[in-house]
Structure formats: C-alpha cells, structure tokens
Design a protein around this motif. Structure first.
Motif, mmCIF file in Angstrom:
data_model
loop_
_atom_site.group_PDB
_atom_site.id
_atom_site.type_symbol
_atom_site.label_atom_id
_atom_site.label_comp_id
_atom_site.label_asym_id
_atom_site.label_seq_id
_atom_site.Cartn_x
_atom_site.Cartn_y
_atom_site.Cartn_z
ATOM 1 N N ILE A 5 -14.427 9.716 -1.342
ATOM 2 C CA ILE A 5 -13.052 9.452 -1.752
ATOM 3 C C ILE A 5 -13.085 8.969 -3.196
ATOM 4 O O ILE A 5 -13.738 7.988 -3.525
ATOM 5 N N LYS A 6 -12.389 9.681 -4.052
ATOM 6 C CA LYS A 6 -12.431 9.349 -5.474
ATOM 7 C C LYS A 6 -11.432 8.255 -5.838
ATOM 8 O O LYS A 6 -11.685 7.449 -6.706
ATOM 9 N N HIS A 7 -10.304 8.245 -5.172
ATOM 10 C CA HIS A 7 -9.284 7.269 -5.524
ATOM 11 C C HIS A 7 -8.621 6.775 -4.244
ATOM 12 O O HIS A 7 -8.066 7.557 -3.495
ATOM 13 N N VAL A 8 -8.699 5.488 -4.027
ATOM 14 C CA VAL A 8 -8.025 4.874 -2.887
ATOM 15 C C VAL A 8 -6.810 4.141 -3.432
ATOM 16 O O VAL A 8 -6.947 3.223 -4.251
ATOM 17 N N PRO A 9 -5.620 4.550 -3.019
ATOM 18 C CA PRO A 9 -4.426 3.897 -3.560
ATOM 19 C C PRO A 9 -4.306 2.462 -3.045
ATOM 20 O O PRO A 9 -4.629 2.167 -1.903
ATOM 21 N N LYS A 10 -3.863 1.565 -3.928
ATOM 22 C CA LYS A 10 -3.622 0.180 -3.549
ATOM 23 C C LYS A 10 -2.219 0.074 -2.969
ATOM 24 O O LYS A 10 -1.286 0.699 -3.458
ATOM 25 N N VAL A 11 -2.103 -0.734 -1.958
ATOM 26 C CA VAL A 11 -0.797 -0.996 -1.376
ATOM 27 C C VAL A 11 -0.294 -2.306 -1.961
ATOM 28 O O VAL A 11 -0.946 -3.338 -1.836
ATOM 29 N N LYS A 12 0.839 -2.247 -2.637
ATOM 30 C CA LYS A 12 1.426 -3.445 -3.211
ATOM 31 C C LYS A 12 2.794 -3.655 -2.587
ATOM 32 O O LYS A 12 3.643 -2.769 -2.616
ATOM 33 N N ILE A 13 2.961 -4.820 -2.026
ATOM 34 C CA ILE A 13 4.242 -5.159 -1.405
ATOM 35 C C ILE A 13 5.203 -5.566 -2.512
ATOM 36 O O ILE A 13 4.935 -6.501 -3.260
ATOM 37 N N ARG A 14 6.286 -4.868 -2.632
ATOM 38 C CA ARG A 14 7.234 -5.111 -3.722
ATOM 39 C C ARG A 14 8.183 -6.271 -3.421
ATOM 40 O O ARG A 14 8.638 -6.941 -4.319
ATOM 41 N N SER A 15 8.498 -6.486 -2.166
ATOM 42 C CA SER A 15 9.434 -7.540 -1.801
ATOM 43 C C SER A 15 8.762 -8.910 -1.886
ATOM 44 O O SER A 15 7.737 -9.135 -1.233
ATOM 45 N N PRO A 16 9.309 -9.836 -2.668
ATOM 46 C CA PRO A 16 8.716 -11.174 -2.737
ATOM 47 C C PRO A 16 8.721 -11.887 -1.382
ATOM 48 O O PRO A 16 7.771 -12.573 -1.037
ATOM 49 N N LEU A 17 9.789 -11.680 -0.611
ATOM 50 C CA LEU A 17 9.889 -12.325 0.693
ATOM 51 C C LEU A 17 8.819 -11.813 1.648
ATOM 52 O O LEU A 17 8.147 -12.598 2.324
ATOM 53 N N LEU A 18 8.641 -10.511 1.690
ATOM 54 C CA LEU A 18 7.636 -9.928 2.582
ATOM 55 C C LEU A 18 6.223 -10.317 2.153
ATOM 56 O O LEU A 18 5.379 -10.638 2.995
ATOM 57 N N ALA A 19 5.968 -10.333 0.849
ATOM 58 C CA ALA A 19 4.647 -10.748 0.357
ATOM 59 C C ALA A 19 4.387 -12.209 0.707
ATOM 60 O O ALA A 19 3.271 -12.576 1.106
ATOM 61 N N GLY A 20 5.401 -13.045 0.576
ATOM 62 C CA GLY A 20 5.254 -14.453 0.928
ATOM 63 C C GLY A 20 5.026 -14.655 2.416
ATOM 64 O O GLY A 20 4.221 -15.491 2.827
ATOM 65 N N LEU A 21 5.738 -13.891 3.235
ATOM 66 C CA LEU A 21 5.547 -13.994 4.686
ATOM 67 C C LEU A 21 4.153 -13.540 5.099
ATOM 68 O O LEU A 21 3.530 -14.145 5.984
ATOM 69 N N MET A 22 3.655 -12.498 4.450
ATOM 70 C CA MET A 22 2.297 -12.035 4.761
ATOM 71 C C MET A 22 1.273 -13.100 4.351
ATOM 72 O O MET A 22 0.317 -13.360 5.089
ATOM 73 N N THR A 23 1.471 -13.718 3.209
ATOM 74 C CA THR A 23 0.577 -14.783 2.763
ATOM 75 C C THR A 23 0.630 -15.970 3.715
ATOM 76 O O THR A 23 -0.414 -16.529 4.086
ATOM 77 N N ALA A 24 1.837 -16.345 4.124
ATOM 78 C CA ALA A 24 1.979 -17.462 5.059
ATOM 79 C C ALA A 24 1.300 -17.147 6.390
ATOM 80 O O ALA A 24 0.684 -18.022 6.998
ATOM 81 N N ALA A 25 1.381 -15.900 6.833
ATOM 82 C CA ALA A 25 0.738 -15.509 8.086
ATOM 83 C C ALA A 25 -0.780 -15.578 7.980
ATOM 84 O O ALA A 25 -1.461 -16.013 8.922
ATOM 85 N N VAL A 26 -1.326 -15.175 6.839
ATOM 86 C CA VAL A 26 -2.777 -15.254 6.636
ATOM 87 C C VAL A 26 -3.217 -16.716 6.613
ATOM 88 O O VAL A 26 -4.221 -17.086 7.240
ATOM 89 N N TRP A 27 -2.477 -17.568 5.900
ATOM 90 C CA TRP A 27 -2.802 -18.991 5.861
ATOM 91 C C TRP A 27 -2.676 -19.608 7.257
ATOM 92 O O TRP A 27 -3.472 -20.473 7.623
ATOM 93 N N LEU A 28 -1.686 -19.186 8.021
ATOM 94 C CA LEU A 28 -1.509 -19.707 9.373
ATOM 95 C C LEU A 28 -2.682 -19.314 10.258
ATOM 96 O O LEU A 28 -3.212 -20.147 11.005
ATOM 97 N N ALA A 29 -3.118 -18.071 10.174
ATOM 98 C CA ALA A 29 -4.254 -17.626 10.975
ATOM 99 C C ALA A 29 -5.518 -18.397 10.611
ATOM 100 O O ALA A 29 -6.261 -18.851 11.502
ATOM 101 N N ALA A 30 -5.762 -18.585 9.326
ATOM 102 C CA ALA A 30 -6.945 -19.332 8.891
ATOM 103 C C ALA A 30 -6.864 -20.796 9.330
ATOM 104 O O ALA A 30 -7.866 -21.379 9.777
ATOM 105 N N SER A 31 -5.682 -21.384 9.234
ATOM 106 C CA SER A 31 -5.511 -22.786 9.615
ATOM 107 C C SER A 31 -5.665 -22.983 11.113
ATOM 108 O O SER A 31 -6.259 -23.972 11.561
ATOM 109 N N VAL A 32 -5.147 -22.064 11.893
ATOM 110 C CA VAL A 32 -5.286 -22.155 13.351
ATOM 111 C C VAL A 32 -6.751 -22.016 13.743
ATOM 112 O O VAL A 32 -7.242 -22.742 14.629
ATOM 113 N N LEU A 33 -7.457 -21.116 13.097
ATOM 114 C CA LEU A 33 -8.884 -20.971 13.372
ATOM 115 C C LEU A 33 -9.637 -22.254 13.015
ATOM 116 O O LEU A 33 -10.477 -22.730 13.790
ATOM 117 N N LEU A 34 -9.324 -22.841 11.869
ATOM 118 C CA LEU A 34 -9.968 -24.082 11.455
ATOM 119 C C LEU A 34 -9.662 -25.218 12.425
ATOM 120 O O LEU A 34 -10.559 -25.973 12.813
#
Length: 131
Positions: A5-34
């Motif tokens: 594969i020569k070029h793998v396109p990056k997925v960029k979330i354009r919505s600030p709200l959706l990007a923030g919710l995804m970040t909060a979900a990742v932090w929540l998963a890491a915190s719950v694991l900890l």
C-alpha cells in the motif's frame, strides 16, 4: 505476490464535538483500566470508587473539552461546555441502561462537573492553539 500500500489516507474528524467525545472516551477507557488495576493490585477499597469515578469523569470532560476547543479555533468555552453536556448525558444514559440508575443528585453533580470541566478545557484548548 502482494502489492504494498503506497498511501494510507488519514481519517480526520472535522467536528470539534465528535473529536472531543472520542478523546473523552479514550481517556475514560484508560482511566477505567487504571482504576481496575489499582483496585485489584493495591489495598484500595471499592467504597472509594464513587468519588474516584466522579474525578475520572471530570478529567475526561476536561481532556475532551481541550480537544474540542483546540479543534474549533473559536469560542472554546462554548464547544467545551457543549462537549461537557453531551459527555454527561451519554454517561447518564449508559448508567440508566446498564444499571437502571435514576436521575438524582449524583447524576446532576456529574452533569454540572462535566459542563464546568469541559468549558475550562475548551478555554485552555483555544489558548493552546494560538501558541
């Protein structure tokens, strides 16, 4: 023979709200694991989990608000507060569906904390963008 594969396109979330919710979900998963690891491997008692979970949700809303504010480029407090409201409502809905939890003082405290932490995170995120 396989072609690389020569070029793998990056997925960029354009919505600030959706990007923030995804970040909060990742932090929540890491915190719950900890928290789970701390509960299992340390002398921490289960009675301290409600207070720690409120702190974890505040931290996740702060991180999500930071990303939402940084992505928005303007009105960081607004995007952060919107993230806090959505995050708090999603956590309340998950609690209702999973645990049949009703809306009470703890739920409203969580919603207020998520709103405030998201707003602060959004304001800090705007200023981090300009640096």
């Amino acid at each position: 023979m396989m072609n690389p594969i020569k070029h793998v396109p990056k997925v960029k979330i354009r919505s600030p709200l959706l990007a923030g919710l995804m970040t909060a979900a990742v932090w929540l998963a890491a915190s719950v694991l900890l928290l789970s690891l701390l509960l299992h491997f340390s002398s921490m008692k289960e009675q301290s989990l409600p207070q720690l979970s409120i702190a974890v949700h505040g931290l996740c809303a702060l991180a999500g608000g930071f990303v939402a504010g940084r992505r928005s480029g303007q009105k960081g407090w607004y995007h952060g507060c919107m993230l806090g409201i959505f995050y708090g409502l999603l956590v309340m809905i998950a609690g209702f569906l999973a645990l049949d939890a009703s809306v009470g003082l703890q739920s409203l405290t969580l919603l207020a904390l998520a709103l405030a932490a998201g707003g602060v995170g959004g304001m800090v995120g705007i200023h981090a963008r300009s640096q």
